[in-house]
Motif scaffolding. Sequence first.
Motif, mmCIF file in Angstrom:
data_model
loop_
_atom_site.group_PDB
_atom_site.id
_atom_site.type_symbol
_atom_site.label_atom_id
_atom_site.label_comp_id
_atom_site.label_asym_id
_atom_site.label_seq_id
_atom_site.Cartn_x
_atom_site.Cartn_y
_atom_site.Cartn_z
ATOM 1 N N LEU A 57 -4.853 -6.511 7.485
ATOM 2 C CA LEU A 57 -4.069 -5.528 6.749
ATOM 3 C C LEU A 57 -4.820 -5.163 5.474
ATOM 4 C CD1 LEU A 57 -1.173 -4.433 7.426
ATOM 5 C CD2 LEU A 57 -0.327 -6.016 5.677
ATOM 6 N N SER A 58 -4.886 -3.879 5.183
ATOM 7 C CA SER A 58 -5.423 -3.418 3.911
ATOM 8 C C SER A 58 -4.308 -3.405 2.891
ATOM 9 C CB SER A 58 -5.998 -2.000 4.059
ATOM 10 O OG SER A 58 -7.101 -1.997 4.933
ATOM 11 N N VAL A 59 -4.522 -4.103 1.789
ATOM 12 C CA VAL A 59 -3.475 -4.216 0.775
ATOM 13 C C VAL A 59 -4.039 -3.937 -0.615
ATOM 14 C CG1 VAL A 59 -2.076 -5.874 2.076
ATOM 15 C CG2 VAL A 59 -3.856 -6.711 0.525
ATOM 16 N N SER A 60 -3.154 -3.471 -1.484
ATOM 17 C CA SER A 60 -3.508 -3.316 -2.893
ATOM 18 C C SER A 60 -3.563 -4.706 -3.537
ATOM 19 C CB SER A 60 -2.461 -2.457 -3.599
ATOM 20 O OG SER A 60 -1.203 -3.128 -3.602
ATOM 21 N N TYR A 106 0.750 -2.525 1.287
ATOM 22 C CA TYR A 106 -0.097 -1.873 2.304
ATOM 23 C C TYR A 106 0.269 -0.397 2.460
ATOM 24 C CZ TYR A 106 3.896 -2.972 5.317
ATOM 25 O OH TYR A 106 5.162 -3.089 5.844
ATOM 26 N N ALA A 107 1.260 0.052 1.707
ATOM 27 C CA ALA A 107 1.652 1.468 1.669
ATOM 28 C C ALA A 107 2.539 1.638 0.446
ATOM 29 C CB ALA A 107 2.405 1.861 2.939
ATOM 30 N N GLY A 108 2.816 2.886 0.098
ATOM 31 C CA GLY A 108 3.744 3.136 -1.008
ATOM 32 C C GLY A 108 5.166 2.850 -0.571
ATOM 33 N N PRO A 109 6.126 3.159 -1.442
ATOM 34 C CA PRO A 109 7.532 2.928 -1.111
ATOM 35 C C PRO A 109 7.927 3.629 0.195
ATOM 36 C CG PRO A 109 7.303 3.456 -3.436
ATOM 37 C CD PRO A 109 5.956 3.684 -2.809
ATOM 38 N N ARG A 110 8.749 2.968 1.003
ATOM 39 C CA ARG A 110 9.097 3.417 2.348
ATOM 40 C C ARG A 110 9.622 4.849 2.346
ATOM 41 N NH1 ARG A 110 10.412 0.247 6.964
ATOM 42 N NH2 ARG A 110 11.577 1.406 8.542
ATOM 43 N N HIS A 111 9.049 5.659 3.214
ATOM 44 C CA HIS A 111 9.463 7.057 3.381
ATOM 45 C C HIS A 111 10.871 7.095 3.964
ATOM 46 C CE1 HIS A 111 9.339 11.256 4.170
ATOM 47 N NE2 HIS A 111 9.188 11.149 5.484
ATOM 48 N N GLU A 169 -6.615 -11.579 8.164
ATOM 49 C CA GLU A 169 -7.646 -11.026 7.292
ATOM 50 C C GLU A 169 -7.016 -9.952 6.413
ATOM 51 O OE1 GLU A 169 -11.336 -9.793 9.086
ATOM 52 O OE2 GLU A 169 -12.294 -9.625 7.127
ATOM 53 N N LEU A 170 -7.115 -10.157 5.111
ATOM 54 C CA LEU A 170 -6.633 -9.148 4.170
ATOM 55 C C LEU A 170 -7.819 -8.416 3.567
ATOM 56 C CD1 LEU A 170 -3.694 -10.930 2.310
ATOM 57 C CD2 LEU A 170 -3.623 -9.416 4.297
ATOM 58 N N HIS A 171 -7.735 -7.094 3.575
ATOM 59 C CA HIS A 171 -8.725 -6.243 2.925
ATOM 60 C C HIS A 171 -8.121 -5.850 1.579
ATOM 61 C CE1 HIS A 171 -10.348 -6.134 6.964
ATOM 62 N NE2 HIS A 171 -9.218 -5.608 7.417
#
Lengths: 234, 234
Positions: free
Chosen positions: A8-11, A16-21, A165-167
């Motif tokens: 997962l790509s994370v900040s 891993y994404a902004g606030p839920r749409h 694995e975290l990116h």
Amino acid sequence: MTRVTAQLSVSLDGYYAGPRHNGAGDWVASAESAGFFRVTRWATDAMAWRERQGFTGGLRDTNSEVVAESFETAGAYVMGRRMADGGEVPWGDEPPFRAPVFVVTHRPRPTLLRGGGTSFTYVTEGVAAAVDRARAAAGDRDVAVAGGGSLVRQVLVAGLLDELELHVVPVLLGAGLSLFDGGLGLGAFDAIELSPARVLHTPQVTHIRYAVHGRAPLVFDDRGSGGGPTTAVD
Amino acid sequence: MTRVTAQLSVSLDGYYAGPRHNGAGDWVASAESAGFFRVTRWATDAMAWRERQGFTGGLRDTNSEVVAESFETAGAYVMGRRMADGGEVPWGDEPPFRAPVFVVTHRPRPTLLRGGGTSFTYVTEGVAAAVDRARAAAGDRDVAVAGGGSLVRQVLVAGLLDELELHVVPVLLGAGLSLFDGGLGLGAFDAIELSPARVLHTPQVTHIRYAVHGRAPLVFDDRGSGGGPTTAVD
């Protein structure tokens, strides 16, 4: 030996994404999307990722090698229903997976056959059953939990994940969808122990691969420090 | 040139201690403490840290070099009131800092002089004033924000932090005190951008030092991906 892996790509603050749409308006214009594309930019810039999408260009670098490796090692995928639905149209006739994908869903649906070796099989018996189906299909290669994040968390909490694995992308989003926010079902004195198996770093992202060892009690151990914290307490 | 730096040992899910101790009973026996000592174990095992505490033993390794470097580069410290109060007794007559410490507090108090070059000066004019006082005292060395986590967050949000080093420990705590939970005051389409300046990894911990670049708009940028997420959405 087949392992169950997830990446997962994370900040830096774990999103891993902004606030839920909320579903109103276009996902691509949402804050969820803006955060998602920020933390995955290292991958969308990578030649190995772009090739799988049928796009030209991209960088042939360490990040691209990480993407290529993740595709090569995956013999089958497990995927959440929302991610599968969201990708069905944009992934088109030749999705990037080129392997069987087992979608965890409550809605029975015939298997969807796509070009390039990708198929979507809809599993209604739960996460463990989907992982089993994928394991049987993966041959000698790994079962990759493609996402979304809530599915990765479910596989982790169920004790089915061998490798995470975290990116880690050098940005703070402040809010958004977090792999861990949903709770890990741990008691106050329980933890999940891991160990770093590989660390690769580039200016765009730090890739940390962990072996998951599972739950362990969180026992007090100050190593004879005398109990005097010299780093942060709040 | 004097930089304002901070470092924090955190779990993979972002916690620098367990859930906040409510004050009932011994802090050392609390879940906050158990989490804190788990994520700082790499440091309490390090010879450079133990020497500063007056303890014998410890490992002379990369982790110890990271600790030694953090002590050597700090010409003055800024510290939160709760951390200062918590450490006052256990740190004893010769606290490990060996430099002026400026404590952010609402309660005026005479400067406390300790042995080994450590002093605690209580600053009631706020975080920025404490950083200014520390900068004036640091000479050519850095101002280190010693913690707690909420103070590190305040310094970051105020745009005063030049460098943030996270010591990422391979454990999931599931809950606790988080550097970022208190909110960064960012809008849905704002972010704080950083870049990795140094990455060191050991089996116990991954040390990632970031240069903080500050706030930037979070603009949609899919690099021509076509909008088809191939990594996690929830």
